[in-house]
Design a protein around this motif. Structure first.
Motif, PDB file in Angstrom:
ATOM      1  N   PRO A 188       0.825  -1.205   0.000  1.00  0.00           N
ATOM      2  CA  PRO A 188       0.000   0.000   0.000  1.00  0.00           C
ATOM      3  C   PRO A 188       0.861   1.258   0.000  1.00  0.00           C
ATOM      4  CG  PRO A 188      -0.811  -1.598   1.601  1.00  0.00           C
ATOM      5  CD  PRO A 188       0.507  -2.109   1.128  1.00  0.00           C
ATOM      6  N   ALA A 189       0.464   2.243  -0.778  1.00  0.00           N
ATOM      7  CA  ALA A 189       1.199   3.500  -0.864  1.00  0.00           C
ATOM      8  C   ALA A 189       0.405   4.604  -0.179  1.00  0.00           C
ATOM      9  CB  ALA A 189       1.442   3.868  -2.326  1.00  0.00           C
ATOM     10  N   PRO A 190       1.084   5.577   0.454  1.00  0.00           N
ATOM     11  CA  PRO A 190       0.369   6.648   1.144  1.00  0.00           C
ATOM     12  C   PRO A 190      -0.368   7.587   0.201  1.00  0.00           C
ATOM     13  CG  PRO A 190       2.729   7.081   1.113  1.00  0.00           C
ATOM     14  CD  PRO A 190       2.542   5.689   0.591  1.00  0.00           C
ATOM     15  N   SER A 191       0.063   7.660  -1.047  1.00  0.00           N
ATOM     16  CA  SER A 191      -0.590   8.540  -2.011  1.00  0.00           C
ATOM     17  C   SER A 191      -0.320   8.038  -3.419  1.00  0.00           C
ATOM     18  CB  SER A 191      -0.076   9.974  -1.872  1.00  0.00           C
ATOM     19  OG  SER A 191       1.279  10.059  -2.305  1.00  0.00           O
ATOM     20  N   LEU A 192      -1.132   8.510  -4.362  1.00  0.00           N
ATOM     21  CA  LEU A 192      -0.937   8.107  -5.753  1.00  0.00           C
ATOM     22  C   LEU A 192       0.378   8.652  -6.300  1.00  0.00           C
ATOM     23  CD1 LEU A 192      -2.086   6.695  -8.244  1.00  0.00           C
ATOM     24  CD2 LEU A 192      -3.243   8.822  -8.835  1.00  0.00           C
ATOM     25  N   THR A 198      -5.314   1.368 -12.548  1.00  0.00           N
ATOM     26  CA  THR A 198      -4.744   0.098 -12.105  1.00  0.00           C
ATOM     27  C   THR A 198      -3.896   0.288 -10.856  1.00  0.00           C
ATOM     28  OG1 THR A 198      -4.696  -0.711 -14.379  1.00  0.00           O
ATOM     29  CG2 THR A 198      -3.321  -1.865 -12.785  1.00  0.00           C
ATOM     30  N   ILE A 199      -3.105   1.356 -10.819  1.00  0.00           N
ATOM     31  CA  ILE A 199      -2.276   1.636  -9.641  1.00  0.00           C
ATOM     32  C   ILE A 199      -3.155   1.881  -8.422  1.00  0.00           C
ATOM     33  CG2 ILE A 199      -0.685   3.293  -8.607  1.00  0.00           C
ATOM     34  CD1 ILE A 199       0.556   3.665 -11.377  1.00  0.00           C
ATOM     35  N   ILE A 200      -4.234   2.629  -8.605  1.00  0.00           N
ATOM     36  CA  ILE A 200      -5.155   2.893  -7.494  1.00  0.00           C
ATOM     37  C   ILE A 200      -5.736   1.586  -6.972  1.00  0.00           C
ATOM     38  CG2 ILE A 200      -7.406   3.912  -6.917  1.00  0.00           C
ATOM     39  CD1 ILE A 200      -6.679   6.190  -8.872  1.00  0.00           C
ATOM     40  N   ALA A 215      -5.137   2.134  -0.438  1.00  0.00           N
ATOM     41  CA  ALA A 215      -5.999   1.458   0.526  1.00  0.00           C
ATOM     42  C   ALA A 215      -7.460   1.536   0.085  1.00  0.00           C
ATOM     43  CB  ALA A 215      -5.838   2.093   1.904  1.00  0.00           C
ATOM     44  N   ARG A 216      -8.189   0.481   0.357  1.00  0.00           N
ATOM     45  CA  ARG A 216      -9.557   0.370  -0.142  1.00  0.00           C
ATOM     46  C   ARG A 216     -10.429   1.546   0.298  1.00  0.00           C
ATOM     47  NH1 ARG A 216     -12.234  -3.906  -2.180  1.00  0.00           N
ATOM     48  NH2 ARG A 216     -10.511  -5.271  -1.614  1.00  0.00           N
ATOM     49  N   ALA A 262     -12.060   5.355  -3.737  1.00  0.00           N
ATOM     50  CA  ALA A 262     -13.099   6.125  -4.429  1.00  0.00           C
ATOM     51  C   ALA A 262     -12.709   7.601  -4.529  1.00  0.00           C
ATOM     52  CB  ALA A 262     -14.437   5.977  -3.704  1.00  0.00           C
ATOM     53  N   LYS A 263     -12.241   8.172  -3.422  1.00  0.00           N
ATOM     54  CA  LYS A 263     -11.856   9.584  -3.434  1.00  0.00           C
ATOM     55  C   LYS A 263     -10.632   9.815  -4.319  1.00  0.00           C
ATOM     56  CE  LYS A 263     -10.829  13.463  -0.360  1.00  0.00           C
ATOM     57  NZ  LYS A 263     -10.663  13.890   1.057  1.00  0.00           N
ATOM     58  N   THR A 264      -9.670   8.890  -4.257  1.00  0.00           N
ATOM     59  CA  THR A 264      -8.465   9.020  -5.091  1.00  0.00           C
ATOM     60  C   THR A 264      -8.811   8.889  -6.566  1.00  0.00           C
ATOM     61  OG1 THR A 264      -7.117   8.068  -3.315  1.00  0.00           O
ATOM     62  CG2 THR A 264      -6.150   8.116  -5.520  1.00  0.00           C
ATOM     63  N   LEU A 265      -9.718   7.974  -6.902  1.00  0.00           N
ATOM     64  CA  LEU A 265     -10.136   7.800  -8.297  1.00  0.00           C
ATOM     65  C   LEU A 265     -10.798   9.064  -8.826  1.00  0.00           C
ATOM     66  CD1 LEU A 265     -10.565   5.991 -10.787  1.00  0.00           C
ATOM     67  CD2 LEU A 265     -12.723   5.244  -9.757  1.00  0.00           C
TER      68      LEU A 265
END
Length: 418
Positions: free
Chosen positions: A17-21, A143-145, A150-151, A155-158
């Motif tokens: 898991p990464a802290p950010s995109l 795909t990276i997201i 983290a699950r 949604a917010k990151t997408l």
């Protein structure tokens, strides 16, 4: 246990898991991906400018720019399918090299003592080899997201990611034509093609070779590649997205062409690009704002609301008779167009059949360039033969198509949470 064995609970760097995109994709990813899509935005206008200057024919110029869109429509989705099957890196490298050569060929053939058929054939080649950076970037980031974020934050990151991607597209599609104009007027009409060839070779190559290019590559020979049947790409819930973005492409091309005709009549054709930028800047800002929309304002209702705004703005464009009125009309349309692009790509990410991400994103992305190039040619002829006043209604027709797709999607997505 061998020295290379790892506990089952310890994820590898590629899947941890990464802290950010930004951390997951790498800081250099975003400027490289941004610059890599710039030549694509230059192609249609660059070809039009070159052919009109070299062959002294606005009609041939419009047909040639439409031929670029035809090439993209025919081959673009196949490039996406190849990327899904073999990985983005080899497909992008091959397309980048091929497109650079095609652009240089176009710069030569426009002035060469050959028939117009060769010019049109070369334009199709330019469109067919165009690297599909924008849809492949979306596919790569989605795909990276899915793999690294983290699950509870996906949604917010997408939403934020697709908002950024749409804003980036808006910026290059506004400033791409500006760059074409600068190169053509300060150097020569072939300069935009040569410049686009260099940008493609350098930045598309860098985008292809970026470590994230391995993200969507199927590298496990022991595990079968899971892909949904091709027929799922032709499901009504997918086709409505392609039709919607095609309407957006129609809107872009018809607006730019009718605006150019409007400013020619006003005796200030050089300002057409600046006025077009009014719509583009507002659109980019509103596209970014989608990330902070409340969750209850779901994508299917966003499509409907902003399509209505687009129709209203297009009606103002059709009725504009002064430059000030046109500026206000373009500002209103900018409010609608940016969120619409984000929304359509959001649906594309949610409805992607298994293993077909790059294919679907390329199908949707191709719609913009196909719509832009074809409507530019049609509306150009309409303006020449019937006058600017009638050509100004073309964006309204395109906006109504987008609204119709929004209504159809509303029924197709009944029962969805989104």
């Amino acid at each position: 246990m061998s020295d290379t064995a790892q506990p089952a609970s310890a994820p590898s760097d590629a899947t941890a898991p990464a802290p950010s995109l930004i951390r997951a994709a790498g800081l250099a990813y975003f400027p490289v991906a941004f610059l890599a899509r710039l030549p694509f935005a230059m192609n249609v206008v660059g070809v039009l400018t070159l052919v009109v200057a070299a062959r002294d024919s606005l009609t041939l110029g419009g047909l040639t720019s439409a031929a670029v869109g035809l090439g993209t429509a025919l081959i673009g989705p196949l490039l996406g399918a190849a990327a899904d099957r073999f990985g983005q890196r080899p497909v992008l490298l091959a397309a980048g090299i091929g497109n650079s050569l095609a652009l240089l060929l176009m710069a030569w053939v426009a002035f060469a003592p050959v028939s117009d058929a060769w010019v049109l054939a070369t334009a199709i080649l330019v469109g067919a080899t165009a690297p599909q950076v924008s849809p492949m970037s979306r596919s790569r980031l989605v795909t990276i997201i899915d793999r690294r974020i983290a699950r509870d934050r996906r949604a917010k990151t997408l939403s934020a990611t697709l908002a950024y991607e749409s804003s980036a597209d808006e910026i290059v599609f506004v400033f791409g034509p500006v760059l074409v104009g600068l190169l053509a007027t300060t150097l020569n009409p072939a300069a935009p093609m040569i410049g686009a060839a260099i940008l493609t070779l350098v930045f598309v190559g860098a985008f292809a070779l970026h470590p994230s290019g391995r993200t969507t590559t199927h590298v496990d020979a022991d595990a079968p590649l899971v892909q949904a049947p091709v027929s799922e790409l032709f499901h009504p819930r997918v086709l409505v997205l392609v039709a919607g973005v095609l309407g957006i492409g129609f809107f872009f091309g018809s607006t730019l062409t009718s605006l150019t005709s409007f400013m020619v009549d006003a005796g200030n054709k050089e300002a057409a690009g600046l006025l077009y930028g009014v719509m583009g800047v507002g659109s980019a800002i509103l596209a970014l704002a989608v990330a902070v929309f409340p969750a209850r304002f779901t994508p299917r209702y966003r499509w409907l609301v902003f399509a209505l705004i687009l129709v209203g703005g297009a009606a103002l464009i059709a009725s504009a008779r002064t430059v000030d009125q046109m500026i206000w009309a373009l500002a209103v349309t900018g409010i609608g167009i940016g969120p619409l692009i984000v929304t359509v790509y959001t649906f594309a990410a949610l409805r992607t059949p298994a293993g077909r991400s790059a294919t679907l994103m390329t199908m949707v992305g191709s719609g913009v360039i196909v719509g832009q190039s074809s409507s530019s040619a049609i509306v150009g002829v309409l303006a020449d033969e019937q006058g600017t006043a009638l050509a100004q209604w073309a964006p309204f027709v395109a906006a109504v198509l987008v609204l119709l797709c929004a209504v159809i999607n509303l029924f197709l997505s009944r029962g969805d949470r989104r």
